[in-house]
Design a protein around this motif. Structure first.
Motif, PDB file in Angstrom:
ATOM      1  N   ALA A 493       5.118   3.734   1.310  1.00 38.72           N
ATOM      2  CA  ALA A 493       5.472   5.131   1.051  1.00 38.72           C
ATOM      3  C   ALA A 493       6.253   5.757   2.194  1.00 38.72           C
ATOM      4  N   GLN A 494       6.248   5.109   3.365  1.00 36.87           N
ATOM      5  CA  GLN A 494       6.960   5.651   4.520  1.00 36.87           C
ATOM      6  C   GLN A 494       8.330   5.014   4.715  1.00 36.87           C
ATOM      7  N   SER A 495       8.721   4.185   3.778  1.00 33.94           N
ATOM      8  CA  SER A 495      10.048   3.558   3.797  1.00 33.94           C
ATOM      9  C   SER A 495      10.919   4.212   2.744  1.00 33.94           C
ATOM     10  N   GLU A 496      12.191   4.430   3.059  1.00 31.94           N
ATOM     11  CA  GLU A 496      13.129   4.989   2.085  1.00 31.94           C
ATOM     12  C   GLU A 496      13.567   3.958   1.062  1.00 31.94           C
ATOM     13  N   ILE A 497      13.242   2.700   1.306  1.00 35.13           N
ATOM     14  CA  ILE A 497      13.711   1.633   0.419  1.00 35.13           C
ATOM     15  C   ILE A 497      12.517   0.803  -0.047  1.00 35.13           C
ATOM     16  N   PRO A 498      12.644   0.120  -1.180  1.00 28.39           N
ATOM     17  CA  PRO A 498      11.576  -0.792  -1.603  1.00 28.39           C
ATOM     18  C   PRO A 498      11.475  -1.967  -0.629  1.00 28.39           C
ATOM     19  N   LEU A 499      10.254  -2.357  -0.336  1.00 25.86           N
ATOM     20  CA  LEU A 499      10.005  -3.494   0.539  1.00 25.86           C
ATOM     21  C   LEU A 499       9.318  -4.601  -0.249  1.00 25.86           C
ATOM     22  N   LEU A 500       9.713  -5.830   0.009  1.00 24.93           N
ATOM     23  CA  LEU A 500       9.040  -6.978  -0.595  1.00 24.93           C
ATOM     24  C   LEU A 500       7.716  -7.211   0.131  1.00 24.93           C
ATOM     25  N   ILE A 501       6.757  -7.791  -0.557  1.00 23.19           N
ATOM     26  CA  ILE A 501       5.466  -8.101   0.037  1.00 23.19           C
ATOM     27  C   ILE A 501       5.258  -9.610  -0.025  1.00 23.19           C
ATOM     28  N   ALA A 502       4.948 -10.206   1.113  1.00 25.98           N
ATOM     29  CA  ALA A 502       4.716 -11.647   1.155  1.00 25.98           C
ATOM     30  C   ALA A 502       3.472 -12.014   0.353  1.00 25.98           C
ATOM     31  N   LYS A 503       3.520 -13.136  -0.347  1.00 24.63           N
ATOM     32  CA  LYS A 503       2.363 -13.593  -1.104  1.00 24.63           C
ATOM     33  C   LYS A 503       1.187 -13.912  -0.183  1.00 24.63           C
ATOM     34  N   ASP A 504       1.502 -14.384   1.026  1.00 24.09           N
ATOM     35  CA  ASP A 504       0.452 -14.711   1.996  1.00 24.09           C
ATOM     36  C   ASP A 504       0.362 -13.630   3.070  1.00 24.09           C
TER      37      ASP A 504
END
Length: 528
Positions: A493-504
């Motif tokens: 929520a503190q990023s202006e852009i979507p961030l990917l999330i690592a599976k691990d």
């Protein structure tokens, strides 16, 4: 016959319209008294007028060494090409040079330091200019700002060229009419030694560029000695290249430092005398950055949080496992902090800065640890310009040279600007969220191109207090979060852009948030 003269007479050698090259890295090696004499002459006579200055790294730092601010007078300075500029806190009045840049009273360019040294070398050899890939898809590229810092900088200093089927940046060489350099000692014939200096910088290249094009070389020194008393192996700039010598017995070794023999390699300090950082959020980040390193690596560091990483290794008993290499020329030892940044104590060697940049530009080292002001969706990084606070940033310096082909870069900084943070129960507590987001849709100045990094297969990591991110072909991926951090609320929520999330997705080791040593292991066995 002695080449020694007065500052007043030397200042009269600068003609109207002259191109003047100045050797300095902020306060390190700055011929400040000579620059002051030029400014005083202008105030008294109105000359020299409309000069252009070249500063491959920087001149002055607003902490006792004014440097380029001596020349920042309308009518005196017409154009300046600098690796970086003096910077100051946002609460302070901007340096004079920034006031001139902001009001378009000087045409100002920010050229990567290594390229500026290359331009001197090409001018010295009477070659046309520099072909390089350093700076492609950054603010250096003419398809972006082309190094220009304001509207007055309308004359192009770089263009795109096709050579042998590839795209290159081309910087025409610029031959200085006068080069102003600095050393510790000169003999009466002008031979220069550097025994009290913290770096050689690029004085030889700058002297050659002026000499080989019919120009004048002025050397500011601390003392003059009799001919025949300097050992030839110690002479870094021979007297045949030096026209005039001016003496300032009080010249500082570097900012706020009259003289420290450990900086110039004359003594080695006991490791126990180096201050290690107290536990705070910056130390937590520096510890996590240190976990990215490996035994036997040669590693560059920049200003900011990463400058503390050598102290983390000291504290963890790992000093010597990594060889530090900094753009001013030091190899090994312990890079220094604060006003002495750019110097090192206990160095193994001090290289001329232009040669160090050749090493960096070709990616001959293993990793670089640098800071960021902004990161965007492509992984691009801005360290060089914030329009809201331009004088707080200094420009890129050697950042673009260093990152252009680096195998691995670890950027470090705070996720948001202005957040109030603390350490609590072995983790991070966000007491008040920052108002300025640093993970943005598009950086306003591309100092590092994430697109080129992906294309070149560079290993890029971003370490913040609340998470670690990696650059992937699909964008920024969160690979690790700090204990106490809520992924959705405090990161996404503190990023202006979507961030990917690592599976691990992992949790940052809790030990980083404690007073005890973290058991740093540079073999890679414990660092993951």
């Amino acid at each position: 016959m002695s080449k020694q003269t007065t500052f007043e007479k030397a200042a009269k050698l600068i003609a109207d319209g002259a191109i003047v090259s100045v050797s300095s890295s902020s306060g390190l090696g700055c011929p400040d008294a000579m620059l002051a004499a030029i400014g005083k002459r202008f105030e008294a006579e109105g000359h020299p007028r409309d000069i252009t200055t070249l500063h491959p790294i920087a001149a002055g730092d607003m902490s006792g060494i004014k440097g380029i601010d001596h020349l920042a007078k309308p009518g005196l300075l017409k154009k300046t090409l600098c690796g970086s500029y003096p910077s100051g806190p946002s609460s302070a009045e901007p340096p004079l040079i920034w006031q001139m840049i902001g009001s378009n009273e000087v045409a100002a360019y920010n050229i990567p330091s290594g390229i500026l040294f290359d331009m001197h070398r090409e001018a010295a050899a009477k070659r046309p200019g520099v072909l390089t890939k350093v700076g492609l898809d950054t603010f250096v590229d003419p398809r972006h700002q082309g190094c220009a810092m304001n509207d007055a900088a309308s004359d192009p200093v770089v263009r795109i060229e096709q050579f042998d089927g590839e795209e290159w940046l081309y910087f025409p060489a610029i031959a200085p009419h006068v080069s102003i350099i600095r050393a510790t000692t000169a003999d009466e014939r002008g031979n220069l030694t550097y025994e009290h200096e913290g770096a050689y910088l690029g004085a030889l290249e700058q002297a050659l560029a002026a000499r080989n094009n019919g120009g004048v070389v002025i050397a500011q020194v601390k003392r003059v000695v009799e001919n025949g008393t300097l050992k030839p192996h110690d002479v870094r700039v021979p007297g045949v290249l030096v026209d005039h010598i001016v003496v300032d017995p009080d010249q500082l070794q570097t900012t706020q430092t009259p003289y420290d023999p450990a900086i110039s390699g004359e003594i080695f300090r006991p490791l126990s005398t180096f201050r290690t950082p107290e536990l705070n959020i910056q130390k937590v980040i520096a510890r996590r950055v240190a976990m990215e390193l490996r035994d036997g690596w040669a590693v560059n560091i920049g200003f900011g949080i990463s400058a503390n990483v050598p102290r983390i290794l000291l504290e963890e008993g790992q000093h010597g496992k990594v060889t530090w290499v900094i753009e001013q020329g030091a190899v090994g030892g312990v890079p220094l902090l604060d006003f002495k940044f750019g110097c090192a104590s206990n160095a193994e060697a001090i290289m001329p800065s232009p040669h160090q940049f050749i090493y960096f530009q070709a990616g001959g080292f293993d990793a670089s640890l640098l800071s960021f002001l902004q990161i965007d969706r492509h992984g691009c990084v801005n360290v060089s310009r914030l329009s809201a606070r331009p004088h707080v940033t200094a420009g890129a310096g050697g950042f673009v040279d260093i990152t252009s082909r680096a195998k691995k870069v670890v950027f470090s900084g705070f996720f948001n600007a202005g957040a109030k943070l603390s350490i609590s129960d072995g983790g991070l507590r966000i007491d008040q969220e920052g108002k300025v987001k640093k993970i943005v849709e598009e950086v306003e100045h591309i100092s590092f191109s994430g697109k080129r990094a992906v294309a070149q297969g560079q290993d890029i990591t971003y370490v913040t207090e609340r998470c670690v991110m990696k650059l992937t072909p699909d964008g920024l991926m969160v690979t690790e979060i700090a204990p106490g951090v809520n992924l959705e609320r405090d990161v996404l929520a503190q990023s202006e852009i979507p961030l990917l999330i690592a599976k691990d997705l992992r949790t940052t080791p809790q030990a980083l948030f404690g007073e005890a040593h973290i058991g740093l292991d540079l073999t890679g066995a414990a660092n993951g």
